[in-house]
Design an enzyme around this catalytic site. Structure first.
Site, PDB file in Angstrom:
ATOM      1  N   ARG A 123       1.984  -6.630   5.012  1.00 20.35           N
ATOM      2  CA  ARG A 123       1.518  -5.645   4.039  1.00 20.35           C
ATOM      3  C   ARG A 123       0.118  -5.229   4.470  1.00 20.35           C
ATOM      4  NH1 ARG A 123      -0.176  -8.313  -1.093  1.00 20.35           N
ATOM      5  NH2 ARG A 123      -2.222  -7.721  -0.329  1.00 20.35           N
ATOM      6  N   HIS A 165      -1.979  -5.044  -2.412  1.00 17.15           N
ATOM      7  CA  HIS A 165      -0.689  -5.205  -3.111  1.00 17.15           C
ATOM      8  C   HIS A 165      -0.335  -3.919  -3.842  1.00 17.15           C
ATOM      9  CE1 HIS A 165       2.514  -6.817  -5.539  1.00 17.15           C
ATOM     10  NE2 HIS A 165       1.877  -6.437  -6.613  1.00 17.15           N
ATOM     11  N   TYR A 191      -8.927 -12.481  -0.923  1.00 16.99           N
ATOM     12  CA  TYR A 191      -8.052 -13.579  -0.511  1.00 16.99           C
ATOM     13  C   TYR A 191      -7.558 -13.554   0.929  1.00 16.99           C
ATOM     14  CZ  TYR A 191      -4.538 -10.079  -1.906  1.00 16.99           C
ATOM     15  OH  TYR A 191      -3.813  -8.929  -2.038  1.00 16.99           O
TER      16      TYR A 191
HETATM   17  C1  LIG Z   1       9.061 -11.984 -12.887  1.00 25.02           C
HETATM   18  C2  LIG Z   1       7.786 -11.414 -12.396  1.00 25.02           C
HETATM   19  N1  LIG Z   1       6.725 -12.206 -12.280  1.00 25.02           N
HETATM   20  C3  LIG Z   1       5.535 -11.700 -11.861  1.00 25.02           C
HETATM   21  C4  LIG Z   1       5.403 -10.385 -11.547  1.00 25.02           C
HETATM   22  C5  LIG Z   1       4.040  -9.817 -11.089  1.00 25.02           C
HETATM   23  N2  LIG Z   1       4.101  -9.446  -9.680  1.00 25.02           N
HETATM   24  C6  LIG Z   1       4.348  -8.195  -9.290  1.00 25.02           C
HETATM   25  S1  LIG Z   1       4.491  -8.053  -7.635  1.00 25.02           S
HETATM   26  C7  LIG Z   1       4.211  -9.702  -7.415  1.00 25.02           C
HETATM   27  C8  LIG Z   1       4.256 -10.276  -6.023  1.00 25.02           C
HETATM   28  C9  LIG Z   1       5.546  -9.994  -5.352  1.00 25.02           C
HETATM   29  O1  LIG Z   1       5.542 -10.496  -4.053  1.00 25.02           O
HETATM   30  P1  LIG Z   1       6.731 -10.212  -3.042  1.00 25.02           P
HETATM   31  O2  LIG Z   1       8.027 -10.595  -3.664  1.00 25.02           O
HETATM   32  O3  LIG Z   1       6.377 -10.861  -1.771  1.00 25.02           O
HETATM   33  O4  LIG Z   1       6.785  -8.636  -2.882  1.00 25.02           O
HETATM   34  P2  LIG Z   1       5.666  -7.660  -2.315  1.00 25.02           P
HETATM   35  O5  LIG Z   1       4.835  -7.227  -3.478  1.00 25.02           O
HETATM   36  O6  LIG Z   1       4.898  -8.413  -1.292  1.00 25.02           O
HETATM   37  O7  LIG Z   1       6.396  -6.490  -1.746  1.00 25.02           O
HETATM   38  C10 LIG Z   1       3.994 -10.319  -8.627  1.00 25.02           C
HETATM   39  C11 LIG Z   1       3.678 -11.758  -8.794  1.00 25.02           C
HETATM   40  C12 LIG Z   1       6.544  -9.586 -11.690  1.00 25.02           C
HETATM   41  N3  LIG Z   1       6.526  -8.275 -11.422  1.00 25.02           N
HETATM   42  N4  LIG Z   1       7.718 -10.116 -12.116  1.00 25.02           N
END
Ligand SMILES: Cc1ncc(C[n+]2csc(CCOP(=O)(O)OP(=O)(O)O)c2C)c(N)n1
Ligand SMILES: Cc1ncc(C[n+]2csc(CCOP(=O)(O)OP(=O)(O)O)c2C)c(N)n1
Ligand SMILES: [Mg+2]
Ligand SMILES: [Mg+2]
Lengths: 327, 370, 370, 327
Positions: C260, C264, C273
């Site tokens: 990425r 985020h 971080y």
């Molecule tokens: C059930 C849930 N818990 C927490 C969140 C908050 N949240 C949004 S994106 C994220 C990280 C997601 O990481 P990843 O699966 O690696 O996807 P990326 O964002 O890196 O594409 C979090 C914790 C959420 N959307 N849904």
């Protein structure tokens, strides 16, 4: 000291809790280096180490489930759920395990777990980031449920929650995170208003507004406007949603004879339904008007460009106040 | 394409066995077992007593003394083998069927019966016995076990945790999250999966298309399949897994391959979904018979020994029965006890109201339809 | 003990790569790729346009036109490679970051922006495009994808489903249950994990101690790691996985190893971080640069081509911007639309009351503090 | 035809649904060969095949999540949750996905999914087998929630739920599964009382008893006893908990001026709170007494030897009726 924002007050309260009891730990998604998406745990991992302030894998049931195990081992976990809409994967662990273990074990097992949930709308977020699920926890016996509305309360209530031997679902009014107030960091916790007490935050004699979390400010604003029209509105910050401080709440309504309950959550089966039902039962002969409720509509939380319409605001509160007064 | 991507086949050789159904002792290079004659006889006694206890509990249920009973019949070796591998300071998290493990943890049988009779949710102190309450919500306890192990780790404890669950449970999100947390924090927890091949009426194949012990490999920790009807193998493998956890190497999955010889619970009717022949087959692999064969074959026990155990079992069963029948009934106001550690005005108020109601109570029919 | 129990080490050779960061074409025995020059240029165009779209969206957010934006920067190859492997009748289930896949599915960019602007929850018809709505609750869509694939299977369809999710998502119970259901029913679903190495601020290591593609092996289906910054490898592997699913062999996990490159979301501050050097490193593996290098090196594109794409991108971005700015605002009463297919008297009543309220509405300040 | 038990009536209704629409499928734990732990799906797999009546892996979130995907593909899944206490692992999929997809997609995606949940206590079961979680679903916009109380309703309501294009949480009164009633299998579904209508099951003019599911029978019994004392109690089977049929309910209370709501769920924030709050609001001047609620206590469901005390029974209902009449 200078006025402090709610998010910062929570941070200070958490810091105190970590200092005072080595068994207190913080766990959740992004609570470490990032300090949480709202920076409520900012700097805590740096100062207390990643053993006390732990980033977890991305799994809410895992967070609460392991917190339960840690509590069984004598720890006092404070779990952060990133946003209201993401607590539901942990719902089973919360309602069937966390809420029941003390009862199931005939008191032999204690569950001093705090689940912090930033809740409510008004920040222009995408879906699942603006929910008000408090009633879904308050209905569940075995949980305690509170909501803070200002920085001073945030600071004391989070510390009280951490010292509670019962599980506390701790709702934080995310859209008010940056609102400031004075707080007295030196006042001993034992002098504070008890965690499960409601508080009259503005006295009045014509009508009682009951609210908690983000809507307390809205109600105070409404009371000010109403005052110009000669209506003396009493505003009660309910603070504790389970148990509810019935004596404080009913005393206010008995006195005013009229009541409007305000919350962001959907009105249907929201906290307002319990408040209205029980207050009416207890103050039947004193009621000059039915208790009216101002809350979210019976729809999912809408896209953010519509949230101002969905959420109770000054005008909708005043409209309800007027309707209630006109009975 | 399959073999290229980690979906290799595992053969029968993957099953750790130290004692054949015929009572022959095998050695396994990874799982040496040193065990005294007394210990061997002790295992036999454990197996025989928990089976008798189970039989008695089933009878008590049939007679209306218990609301329901979840029999461990056929799973004695998995439970005694793993249970006896535990150190007193290790912590165990059971499902609702771990009566054999409970026995090893020194839980009074009637404390278990209380749950099934409905007088409480299990009458033991989890801390005093290092044995958590039974958990009925499938899989939930595996996360508690993992958290507890994380706590031990933090405490610098020398001990480990064992988490019991079933083949069906392996499909729950919670169990998989427990694997993830345990691996992530390198928590000292042994996941002990009793694969009795059935989740009520649903066969193991619905839960996984490969042997369940391999689930662990995808999460980055060891998984081993052991003959769950072989008490020695269960003992040896659990010991080694616990040591692995204690040594700071993290989680370990043991799949004890066994068979639920009875119904799921006394409410179940397995004739609706499985063939009698399957059970007959498994009777040949009975977990107790093979220990008996081994003891006898090697002159470690004689008929006096078996008779003594039999007598002890009979007496034990009678004691259990008596304890069950003399269990005090809970009182209505007990409902309100210990909802919260810190109390609750609402609960107090409801208790007071209900107390007053009971005091003024006249049953509807006692007053001629009121 | 480790190697004995399926916790073998995997080396760099496990990463499927068909195009090196320097733009050299490799062959892989399992993943041959036949691709025309036009297709190659088409992929370049896709990559360039979605990156430009992403840049424009980020700018729109900075200017207050969007509430938030989740950038795909760095993940273009994973998304275009997999997205272009899909047949129009295949079904895709995205997270909230699959703008490149959306592009391949013919979704209008402004339909995506509507979600982030907050005028609706995504302005496209999932059925018309075979592209489900974005799902924000992490992992939830993987179960929908599995159920949808089970439906296709039942229909005798020749198609397959692709489910997108992230490295963080791999820890959610739902994702693991999706693996279980997909394996159990042999559902034609490809799980496409974009491992961009971060779940907001949490690094991949917190989610798994072994490479994530191996998770599948524990559930009994193939898992493969592909260079997620290599559009050709992503295309070839996804094609093969989809074919595997279509052929009735069941689920397949692809881990696209990528990075990425941005925050985020626009609300995030990655400097808290992670080190800038990490990003610098990954810039050397940029997914677009290597395609450009390959095209140039092999005389498949000249500067006129790049200029034309650049011009198209500029025009495209302007169109997107204009579409965003001219987006109609939703109206308050829209809140009440489509809560239920069959209607609800409560919703109708609230709509009517609110309508009346709005009609009689005087803002508090317009009447001098009332 | 001979009287039929509720469990059997549901079975017959499901069979009809399977016959009438090839897109209808049944899925859940043990619904196949075993026919469900309560035999509600008995014989259906045998007759319709394991493609239409599917045993699933043991994972509730997986069941609802895949049902959502199947619904997107045009199927109409009927999911069985084995017991009330085991629905919570699926709570996230139900409240954040199932409930919202129609709204989120602006009506483009339909979610014709039925979630069957045997609910309530009184069968002497161990923990988690006797819960009444209906309010936890009724508060959630986007779901429809119903509860049947007798065999005739069970037969029609389950079929109506299957034809609904909205998700329906279908509560079945497990302790009444074996109670029998006549049912008319030939009556066309279109003639039946609509799924979301309440029904006056016993007319009366002194007080309204509102109940649903297992408590309807208890209330009818109470009304009979009260009649001997000269009190004419009207009993309304609320049937639909979301949406509530307010016209029927308020008309009854307006007419009697007094109301008692009865359910097994914990009183605090139970359905009774919404019923009491809204009826009082709408019938304020007609109310002769506050609306009283009889429900479970604010404790977890107790061990089964105590459940008779926890659950509202004839006497507690009559006690509340007397109190309400004495205002
Ligand atoms: C059930 C849930 N818990 C927490 C969140 C908050 N949240 C949004 S994106 C994220 C990280 C997601 O990481 P990843 O699966 O690696 O996807 P990326 O964002 O890196 O594409 C979090 C914790 C959420 N959307 N849904
Ligand atoms: C979350 C949840 N879902 C469903 C049930 C109902 N239930 C009780 S036992 C059981 C089967 C469990 O199978 P398995 O995990 O193999 O354990 P076993 O009973 O064979 O020991 C089911 C479905 C439950 N207790 N909890
Ligand atoms: Mg089993
Ligand atoms: Mg990621």
């Amino acid at each position: 000291m200078a006025p402090v924002a709610i998010a910062r007050a929570l941070n200070m309260g958490l810091r105190k809790a970590l200092e005072q009891d080595p068994k207190v730990i913080i766990m959740g998604e992004d609570v470490g280096k990032l300090g949480g998406v709202f920076r409520v745990t900012d700097g805590l991992q740096k100062d207390f180490g990643d053993d006390r302030v732990m980033d977890t894998p991305l799994a809410e049931s895992g967070i609460i489930g392991t917190a339960i195990g840690l509590a069984m081992r004598g720890y006092r976990p404070i779990c952060e759920i990133q946003f209201d809409g993401f607590v539901f994967p942990a719902y089973d662990q919360i309602v069937s395990q966390l809420a029941k273990l003390h009862y199931r074990s005939q008191g032999l097992v204690k569950m001093p777990v705090v689940v912090r949930i930033p809740f409510g709308g008004g920040i222009g977020a995408v879906e699942h980031h603006s929910e008000s699920p408090e009633a879904l926890f308050a209905h569940v016996a075995g949980l305690k449920v509170v909501a803070c509305s200002n920085a001073a309360d945030a600071y004391t209530m989070i510390q009280q929650a951490v010292t509670s031997d019962d599980p506390v679902i701790f709702f934080e009014p995310k859209r008010r995170y940056w609102e400031k107030a004075e707080l007295d960091v030196d006042a001993p916790l034992t002098d504070a208003v008890p965690l499960h007490a409601a508080r009259v935050v503005r006295p009045g004699r014509h009508l009682t507004l009951l609210a908690y979390g983000p809507m307390v400010k809205t109600c105070l604003d409404a009371a000010k406007v109403a005052a110009d029209e000669g209506h003396e509105i009493e505003v009660v910050d309910v603070r504790s949603l389970s148990p509810i401080d019935w004596p404080t709440v009913t005393e206010s309504v008995r006195h005013t004879g009229r009541c409007v309950v305000v919350h962001e959550a959907q009105t249907f089966l929201g906290m307002g339904s319990e408040l209205a039902a029980r207050i009416t039962e207890r103050c039947f002969y004193e009621m000059q008007a039915p208790i009216l409720r101002v809350g979210g509509f019976a729809t999912p939380y809408p896209p953010s460009r519509l949230e101002e319409s969905f959420l109770p605001d000054l005008d909708r509160v005043l409209d309800a106040v007027d309707r209630c007064l006109s009975y | 394409m399959t073999a290229d991507h980690g979906v290799a086949e595992y053969g029968a050789g993957d099953l750790v066995q130290l004692l054949t159904p015929e009572g022959l002792r095998l050695e396994h290079p990874d799982y040496p077992l040193e065990i005294s004659e007394d210990e061997l006889r002790g295992l036999y006694r454990d197996l025989a007593l928990v089976r008798r206890f189970d039989t008695e509990a089933t009878a008590l249920q049939r007679q209306g003394e218990l609301g329901i009973w979840a029999s461990l019949l056929g799973q004695e070796a998995a439970q005694i083998g793993s249970g006896r591998a535990l150190h007193p300071d290790d912590m165990a998290f059971p499902t609702y069927r771990e009566h054999g493990v409970a026995w090893c943890r020194g839980i009074k049988p009637e404390s278990l019966l209380q749950l099934f009779r409905g007088v409480n949710f299990g009458g033991w102190d989890p801390k005093a016995h290092n044995f958590a309450l039974y958990t009925i919500v499938i899989g939930a306890q595996t996360l508690h076990a993992t958290g507890y192990a994380m706590g031990m780790q933090r405490d610098g404890s020398e001990n480990a945790v064992i988490a019991y669950f079933g083949d069906g449970a392996s499909s729950e999100g919670d169990v998989n999250e427990a694997f993830i947390f345990a691996a992530s924090y390198n928590a000292p927890v042994v996941f002990f999966l009793q694969n009795n091949q059935w989740a009520i009426s649903v066969p193991e194949e619905r839960q996984s298309r490969i042997p369940l012990f391999r689930r662990a490999h995808g999460f980055g920790f060891p998984g081993v399949r052991v003959d769950g009807n072989d008490v020695l193998a269960c003992l040896a493998v659990t010991r080694k897994a616990l040591q692995y956890a204690r040594d700071g190497q993290g989680p370990f999955l043991i799949e004890a391959f066994t068979y639920r010889m009875g119904a799921h619970t006394t409410s179940d009717d397995p004739t609706r979904y499985r063939l009698a022949s399957e059970l007959e087959n498994w009777k040949l692999r009975d977990p107790i018979e093979r220990v008996k064969a081994y003891l006898s074959r090697n002159g470690l026990a004689d008929s006096a020994f078996y008779e003594a155990i039999e007598a002890e079992a009979t007496e034990f069963a009678a004691r259990v029965r008596a304890a069950c029948l003399s269990m005090p009934e809970p009182k209505p106001l007990d409902i309100f006890n210990r909802v919260y550690a810190g109390g609750s005005p609402l609960v107090d108020e409801e208790r007071a109201t209900y107390d007053a109601y009971l005091a003024g109570y006249e049953p509807a029919d006692s007053v001629g339809g009121r």
